[in-house]
Design a protein around this motif. Structure first.
Motif, PDB file in Angstrom:
ATOM      1  N   GLU A 125      33.023  50.525  48.146  1.00 58.06           N
ATOM      2  CA  GLU A 125      33.740  50.012  47.002  1.00 58.06           C
ATOM      3  C   GLU A 125      35.232  50.248  47.569  1.00 58.06           C
ATOM      4  OE1 GLU A 125      32.662  50.079  42.958  1.00 58.06           O
ATOM      5  OE2 GLU A 125      34.027  51.954  42.567  1.00 58.06           O
ATOM      6  N   SER A 161      32.173  46.980  40.380  1.00 57.48           N
ATOM      7  CA  SER A 161      32.863  47.846  40.418  1.00 57.48           C
ATOM      8  C   SER A 161      32.298  49.213  39.435  1.00 57.48           C
ATOM      9  CB  SER A 161      34.348  47.903  39.999  1.00 57.48           C
ATOM     10  OG  SER A 161      34.958  48.854  40.158  1.00 57.48           O
ATOM     11  N   ASP A 162      32.166  50.186  39.735  1.00 57.20           N
ATOM     12  CA  ASP A 162      31.296  51.153  38.849  1.00 57.20           C
ATOM     13  C   ASP A 162      30.095  50.669  38.271  1.00 57.20           C
ATOM     14  OD1 ASP A 162      33.284  53.191  39.534  1.00 57.20           O
ATOM     15  OD2 ASP A 162      34.656  52.512  37.830  1.00 57.20           O
TER      16      ASP A 162
END
Length: 484
Positions: A401, A435-436
């Motif tokens: 990430e 993301s996440d």
């Protein structure tokens, strides 16, 4: 943690990505003044360069004393012996043609330095001449009121700065040489860089990090424009790794005189080659009429500067036949003043493409044009969607990430087995990032060009990036996915 817009802007400047959003309406990015510290805005520097209109390229180095432009990299400095070297003569020839600036080959691909450098013994001070040619050149041209530019090759076969041999000390070596050139010779208007990120040099912008070298130069002289010789590789609608789009006509690189919108320069030798050859004094040179009416004037009308090469001989003087033709140019063409204003201003992409070489996924594609072709750093190959897929997508897995500031792609217009597209085959598209643990949609305004780059506005973190396409015509092809 939420990042403010102000902090985000500073982060963008730090990583070298200059925002593209303001380019769409013809305004210059306000960030560039910060990037170049105390220098002028990039837009002003680009316009001032175009205002110069006409320059003299000067290929003079150890290849002058060989019959090859790329001589033996172990050729002895004792061969470099221009007994009548007179840079004042070069400057007088330039003035006779109403030229406004010049650019000298400080170091070509074989690594010989024609300035008093402390970085290597392979230099002019160890030749019979024992004179700093760069200094004499700079002094002579400034005395005539001309701007001074330099040429520098990243590829250096004498010092093994070449594919497979790059070491950390080579990066410092390059920086040390550039420090000398940008510290000891006054104001440098432009630097033409060569031998970098080309199929024939095979030195990538990761091997020798472009952003690091670019920022080093800008720190030393913020008003120096960098013209990287990469127009043969990168699309002509964006400033990929350069302040000025630099074209080499002898290598088949031609600017579009109808559609170009970027600040550009086109180089061309008045002889048949860049460096002097034994036949040059008696060979015919390109005619002043051709150079003025087929090159200088139409190029200027296309936001392009013309830089005409002269090749001083082994005495260190420009041959009589070339001198005469430069004078004829001055009789046919008078400097007409400032160039027309650029309609848009773009700042360069300087940071690396995070998608390059990473694992790729996609919807069904042709077997010989699978997703891996969309991040192979080759703008002539592409991932081509299978025609029956209604909503094709392409996806890249990043190296964990990572921070991302901009996402885009390059569409290939000329696709094998299909007609060459005059306009995009894409109806519309959605850019997503993972993301996440979840997919998010990047807010974008649809663009129509073959190169499309979208600023993220605020920095995001992403481990995957995906582009999904809708309402496409047959032959959808993406040559490169771009993640910065």
């Amino acid at each position: 943690m939420k990042i403010s817009k102000k902090v985000t802007l500073l982060l963008l400047l730090t990583v070298g990505w200059m925002t593209q959003s303001c380019h769409q309406n013809g305004k210059d990015s306000p960030s560039m003044e910060t990037v170049v510290k105390q220098g002028k805005p990039l837009s002003q520097l680009q316009q001032e360069f175009l205002d110069l209109r006409f320059g003299m390229f000067i290929h003079f180095n150890i290849p002058t004393f060989s019959e090859q432009d790329w001589p033996d990299p172990q050729m002895s400095p004792s061969e470099f012996n221009p007994r009548r070297l007179d840079c004042n003569q070069w400057a007088e020839v330039a003035v006779s043609a109403n030229i406004q600036y010049a650019c000298l080959t400080t170091k070509h691909h074989s690594g010989f330095c024609i300035w008093d450098t402390k970085t290597t013994d392979y230099n002019v001070m160890n030749s019979p001449l024992k004179r700093d040619v760069v200094r004499e050149y700079a002094d002579a041209f400034r005395k005539k009121g001309l701007k001074v530019g330099l040429y520098y090759s990243i590829l250096d076969t004498h010092h093994d700065i070449r594919a497979g041999w790059i070491k950390k000390e080579h990066i410092q070596f390059i920086k040390d040489q550039l420090t000398e050139l940008f510290t000891n010779y006054g104001e440098i208007t432009m630097l033409i860089i060569d031998g970098w990120d080309a199929w024939w040099s095979r030195i990538s912008y990761e091997d020798i990090p472009f952003e690091e070298i670019y920022n080093h130069i800008k720190t030393l002289q913020p008003n120096c424009l960098i013209a990287e010789h990469n127009a043969g590789k990168y699309p002509d609608s964006e400033l990929f790794y350069t302040d000025i789009k630099q074209y080499e006509q002898n290598a088949g690189q031609y600017i579009s005189k109808e559609s170009n919108r970027l600040p550009a320069a086109s180089g061309y030798p008045i002889n048949d080659a860049w460096f002097w050859k034994e036949s040059f004094p008696t060979d015919s040179v390109k005619s002043a009429e051709t150079l003025v009416y087929d090159n200088l004037i139409p190029l200027n009308e296309a936001h392009c500067n013309f830089i005409l090469n002269a090749a001083p001989n082994r005495d260190g003087l420009i041959d009589d036949n070339a001198v005469a033709e430069f004078k004829k140019i001055g009789e046919l063409w008078q400097y007409p003043g400032k160039a027309s204003k650029l309609e848009i201003y773009k700042t360069p992409i300087t940071t690396r493409n995070l998608a390059k070489g990473r694992p790729m996924n996609s919807s069904w594609s042709f077997d010989t044009q699978i997703s891996d072709f969309a991040n192979d750093d080759d703008f002539t190959t592409a991932w081509v969607s299978y025609d029956t897929v209604e909503e094709p997508y392409i996806e890249v897995l990043l190296d964990g990430e990572v921070p991302v500031n901009a996402i885009g792609f390059v569409e290939l217009d000329d696709v094998p087995y299909y007609y060459k597209a005059e306009e995009s085959r894409i109806g519309n598209y959605v850019i997503s990032y993972y993301s996440d643990g979840e997919w998010n949609t990047l807010k974008t305004e649809q663009q129509k060009d073959f190169v499309r780059i979208h600023d993220c506005l605020s920095e995001i973190k992403a481990s995957k990036v995906k582009v999904t396409f809708y309402n496409c015509r047959k032959g959808l092809a993406i040559s490169e996915l771009l993640v910065y």
